[in-house]
Design an enzyme around this catalytic site. Structure first.
Site, short mmCIF file in Angstrom:
data_model
loop_
_atom_site.label_atom_id
_atom_site.label_comp_id
_atom_site.label_asym_id
_atom_site.label_seq_id
_atom_site.Cartn_x
_atom_site.Cartn_y
_atom_site.Cartn_z
N GLY A 14 -32.24 15.85 -12.74
CA GLY A 14 -32.41 16.38 -14.09
C GLY A 14 -33.70 15.85 -14.75
CB ALA A 64 -25.12 16.77 -18.87
CE1 TYR A 65 -21.07 24.15 -15.62
CE2 TYR A 65 -21.39 24.45 -17.99
CZ TYR A 65 -21.14 24.98 -16.73
OH TYR A 65 -20.97 26.33 -16.60
CG ASP A 106 -28.79 19.62 -31.17
OD1 ASP A 106 -28.53 19.59 -29.94
OD2 ASP A 106 -29.53 20.48 -31.67
CE1 TYR A 129 -24.13 20.70 -22.80
CE2 TYR A 129 -24.84 21.15 -25.05
CZ TYR A 129 -24.97 20.43 -23.88
OH TYR A 129 -25.92 19.44 -23.79
CE LYS A 133 -23.53 16.07 -23.40
NZ LYS A 133 -23.91 15.33 -22.15
CD1 TRP A 154 -32.69 22.67 -28.97
CD2 TRP A 154 -34.51 23.10 -30.20
NE1 TRP A 154 -32.38 23.70 -29.82
CE2 TRP A 154 -33.48 23.98 -30.58
CE3 TRP A 154 -35.74 23.18 -30.85
CZ2 TRP A 154 -33.63 24.93 -31.59
CZ3 TRP A 154 -35.90 24.13 -31.85
CH2 TRP A 154 -34.86 24.99 -32.21
N1 LIG Z 1 -31.58 19.92 -22.09
C1 LIG Z 1 -31.38 19.90 -23.39
O1 LIG Z 1 -31.98 20.70 -24.14
C2 LIG Z 1 -30.42 18.92 -24.01
C3 LIG Z 1 -30.17 18.99 -25.40
C4 LIG Z 1 -29.30 18.07 -25.99
C5 LIG Z 1 -28.71 17.10 -25.21
N2 LIG Z 1 -28.95 17.05 -23.86
C6 LIG Z 1 -28.28 16.02 -23.07
O2 LIG Z 1 -29.25 15.16 -22.54
C7 LIG Z 1 -28.84 14.67 -21.25
C8 LIG Z 1 -29.93 14.91 -20.24
O3 LIG Z 1 -30.20 16.31 -20.18
P1 LIG Z 1 -31.28 16.95 -19.20
O4 LIG Z 1 -32.00 17.96 -20.00
O5 LIG Z 1 -32.02 15.91 -18.45
O6 LIG Z 1 -30.29 17.71 -18.22
P2 LIG Z 1 -30.60 18.44 -16.83
O7 LIG Z 1 -32.06 18.53 -16.58
O8 LIG Z 1 -29.76 19.66 -16.82
O9 LIG Z 1 -29.98 17.40 -15.81
C9 LIG Z 1 -28.61 17.19 -15.65
C10 LIG Z 1 -28.39 16.86 -14.20
O10 LIG Z 1 -27.00 16.54 -14.00
C11 LIG Z 1 -26.66 17.03 -12.75
N3 LIG Z 1 -25.21 17.14 -12.58
C12 LIG Z 1 -24.39 18.15 -12.96
N4 LIG Z 1 -23.12 17.88 -12.58
C13 LIG Z 1 -23.16 16.67 -11.95
C14 LIG Z 1 -22.17 15.86 -11.34
N5 LIG Z 1 -20.88 16.24 -11.27
N6 LIG Z 1 -22.55 14.68 -10.79
C15 LIG Z 1 -23.85 14.29 -10.81
N7 LIG Z 1 -24.83 15.02 -11.39
C16 LIG Z 1 -24.48 16.20 -11.95
C17 LIG Z 1 -27.35 18.38 -12.68
O11 LIG Z 1 -27.42 18.81 -11.36
P3 LIG Z 1 -27.47 20.40 -11.05
O12 LIG Z 1 -28.79 20.85 -11.54
O13 LIG Z 1 -27.32 20.43 -9.57
O14 LIG Z 1 -26.33 21.00 -11.80
C18 LIG Z 1 -28.71 18.04 -13.27
O15 LIG Z 1 -29.60 17.62 -12.28
C19 LIG Z 1 -27.52 15.37 -20.97
O16 LIG Z 1 -26.45 14.56 -21.34
C20 LIG Z 1 -27.55 16.59 -21.88
O17 LIG Z 1 -26.26 17.05 -22.20
C21 LIG Z 1 -29.81 17.93 -23.26
#
Ligand SMILES: NC(=O)c1ccc[n+]([C@@H]2O[C@H](COP(=O)([O-])OP(=O)(O)OC[C@H]3O[C@@H](n4cnc5c(N)ncnc54)[C@H](OP(=O)(O)O)[C@@H]3O)[C@@H](O)[C@H]2O)c1
Length: 285
Positions: A14, A64-65, A106, A129, A133, A154
């Site tokens: 991620g 995260a999912y 958020d 979602y 969370k 974001w």
């Molecule tokens: N992205 C946003 O805009 C956003 C906004 C607010 C909060 N957040 C939070 O910030 C954090 C980091 O987000 P990010 O943007 O870095 O997310 P990301 O790029 O989607 O990375 C999440 C990673 O978790 C992996 N994953 C999913 N299920 C898993 C499991 N069972 N075991 C191990 N790994 C697993 C995913 O793999 P796959 O790709 O193979 O599914 C992906 O590589 C998360 O908690 C997210 O909820 C993100």
């Protein structure tokens, strides 16, 4: 010293996990970021074995999912990864005396507040979602006395799973691009998140913090700024969310105040505009 600690990172591929890995490599810290197929956080045995073998001091739960629309069709998957797996991580951390830093969103808020959301505001998610969370946050709070939860919004950084990368794809070969102007939050750069999280760990902070870049904007404003600075000719036009058929209801305005973390760390956090410009430099270098 934080540099002497051992870090175990979940969700290695991620965008946030990758930024932690680069930063920890630069500072010479000992860390392990196993690929998801060898470290599935929903698999309690795998989590327990990984922690037992590596013996980390700190767990960075970046897994995260994150599929906001898909979650409406497969809520069990969203709850499995974002909530039940966090319970597993919490219990393993408790048994092995590992300190967890966890990430939330958020989207735990309903988006109806007229002002910035603070840590005192009551969450009220309006999609699966966000609900999943929030359950993850609660799982950690119920099981542990000491933890860090950072609510992000974001998120953008390395990789393709972010809004700016999607914009580049959508704009390809187009003269105009419609982007929603009635969804407001704060773009947040992984580089700044990692810096603040490592500082928070260094200072021994505990509890829940909103961690975003400074300021707020609509997706339209962000897209326009990004295209202007990157020199992309596609004209960005404002649109309403209702014009796009999406499965999950989006909260209208969820910008969060980052004052609590700024005060606790005695730092200023760059604006989203500054972060976007640094992101452009990074992808162009
Ligand atoms: N992205 C946003 O805009 C956003 C906004 C607010 C909060 N957040 C939070 O910030 C954090 C980091 O987000 P990010 O943007 O870095 O997310 P990301 O790029 O989607 O990375 C999440 C990673 O978790 C992996 N994953 C999913 N299920 C898993 C499991 N069972 N075991 C191990 N790994 C697993 C995913 O793999 P796959 O790709 O193979 O599914 C992906 O590589 C998360 O908690 C997210 O909820 C993100």
């Amino acid at each position: 010293m934080i540099n002497d600690k051992k870090f175990l990172i979940t969700g290695a591929s991620g965008q946030l996990a990758k930024e932690f890995a680069s930063s920890l490599t630069r500072q010479g810290s000992d860390f392990l970021a196993p690929p998801e197929d060898q470290f599935d956080i929903t698999n309690a045995d795998q989590v327990r074995d990984m922690v037992k073998d590596y013996q980390p001091d700190i767990l960075l739960n970046c897994a995260a999912y994150n599929f906001v629309d898909k979650a409406e069709d497969e809520p069990e998957m969203a709850f499995k990864v974002n909530a039940r797996a966090v319970s597993i991580l919490a219990l393993v951390c408790k048994d092995a005396n590992v300190f967890p830093a966890h990430f939330s969103t958020d989207y735990v808020f309903d988006g109806k507040k007229k002002d910035l959301y603070t840590e005192e505001d009551k969450p009220n998610p309006i999609n699966i979602y966000g609900e999943s969370k929030l359950k993850g946050e609660e799982a950690l709070r119920e099981r542990l006395d000491h933890f860090l939860i950072f609510r992000l919004s974001w998120v953008f950084g390395a990789g393709r799973q972010n809004f700016l990368y999607k914009l580049l794809q959508w704009a390809e070969g187009k003269e105009t691009l419609k982007v929603v102007s009635d969804e407001v939050s704060v773009p947040t750069f992984t580089e700044d998140v990692v810096k603040m999280v490592l500082l928070a760990l260094e200072k021994g902070l505990r509890g829940t913090y909103h961690l975003t870049n400074s300021g707020k904007c609509s997706r339209y404003e962000w897209a326009k700024y990004f295209f202007d600075k990157k020199g992309i000719a596609t004209e960005v036009q404002p649109a309403f969310l209702a014009e796009f058929p999406v499965k999950a209801t989006r909260p209208a305005a969820t910008p969060m105040a980052n004052k609590r973390i700024r005060d606790a760390l005695n730092v200023s956090i760059p604006t989203w505009q500054d972060a976007t410009e640094r992101f452009i430099k990074k992808i162009e270098s």
